[in-house]
Motif scaffolding. Sequence first.
Motif, mmCIF file in Angstrom:
data_model
loop_
_atom_site.group_PDB
_atom_site.id
_atom_site.type_symbol
_atom_site.label_atom_id
_atom_site.label_comp_id
_atom_site.label_asym_id
_atom_site.label_seq_id
_atom_site.Cartn_x
_atom_site.Cartn_y
_atom_site.Cartn_z
ATOM 1 N N UNK A 25 0.835 -1.197 0.000
ATOM 2 C CA UNK A 25 0.000 0.000 0.000
ATOM 3 C C UNK A 25 0.872 1.250 0.000
ATOM 4 N N UNK A 26 0.655 2.084 -0.983
ATOM 5 C CA UNK A 26 1.417 3.329 -1.048
ATOM 6 C C UNK A 26 0.910 4.280 0.009
ATOM 7 N N UNK A 78 1.646 -0.238 -16.071
ATOM 8 C CA UNK A 78 2.086 0.450 -14.850
ATOM 9 C C UNK A 78 3.601 0.402 -14.633
ATOM 10 N N UNK A 79 4.276 -0.721 -14.858
ATOM 11 C CA UNK A 79 5.733 -0.724 -14.657
ATOM 12 C C UNK A 79 6.470 0.271 -15.567
ATOM 13 N N UNK A 80 5.941 0.522 -16.758
ATOM 14 C CA UNK A 80 6.587 1.461 -17.676
ATOM 15 C C UNK A 80 6.479 2.897 -17.135
ATOM 16 N N UNK A 81 5.338 3.216 -16.545
ATOM 17 C CA UNK A 81 5.142 4.554 -15.970
ATOM 18 C C UNK A 81 6.021 4.736 -14.732
ATOM 19 N N UNK A 105 4.500 0.905 -7.726
ATOM 20 C CA UNK A 105 5.531 1.930 -7.594
ATOM 21 C C UNK A 105 5.186 3.246 -8.254
ATOM 22 N N UNK A 106 3.902 3.540 -8.361
ATOM 23 C CA UNK A 106 3.458 4.789 -8.986
ATOM 24 C C UNK A 106 3.404 5.890 -7.929
#
Length: 189
Positions: free
Chosen positions: A32-33, A92-95, A129-130
């Motif tokens: 959780x971020x 999402x990983x690319x962002x 990881x955003x």
Amino acid sequence: MRQVRTAVLLAATLLLLTACGTEKTSSSPSTKAPEQALACEAEPSKPPVANGLPDVTLPCLGDGPDVRLADLRGPLVLNVWAQWCGPCREEAPFLAELQKKAGGKVKLLGIDYADPRRELAVEFAGEHGLAYPHLVDAEKAVQQPLKIGGPPLTAFVDGDGKVVYVHRGVLKSQQELDQLVKDKLGVDL
């Protein structure tokens, strides 16, 4: 004999369920971020720009003030996503990698779109990881202005605030995203 076997199976099942059910929760730091990592900052008010982002104000997913999209200037990569969207999970990983590579040369902003579960959206951002600002558009306020058929959608906004390109659908690779940033925003990573 049959009763003993049933009792052993029942005990093993309960032990397995107990062991699996308590180790990892959705509020653990790894999944959780913290809302502070998703925090939004106040933007100075600016006049809307022709071919710019819509004059829509959205609440921050994390900590921070509401953000008026028309105030934003680039270079900016704005990604419209939802935690329930499979293709959003793929890109999402690319962002996240773009955020690391950009080093302040390009801003990133996410819009959690038509998502009924805020807590799952925060969890999604943390898992992937955003750790950049995200807004909430539960009511689809940007649907018409950005012509959203559904997420994902990625818009590229230049330094003057103009939307110079909109990529509809999933980004297929890091190379594709990096090339779009270079071609559309003039930023070499």
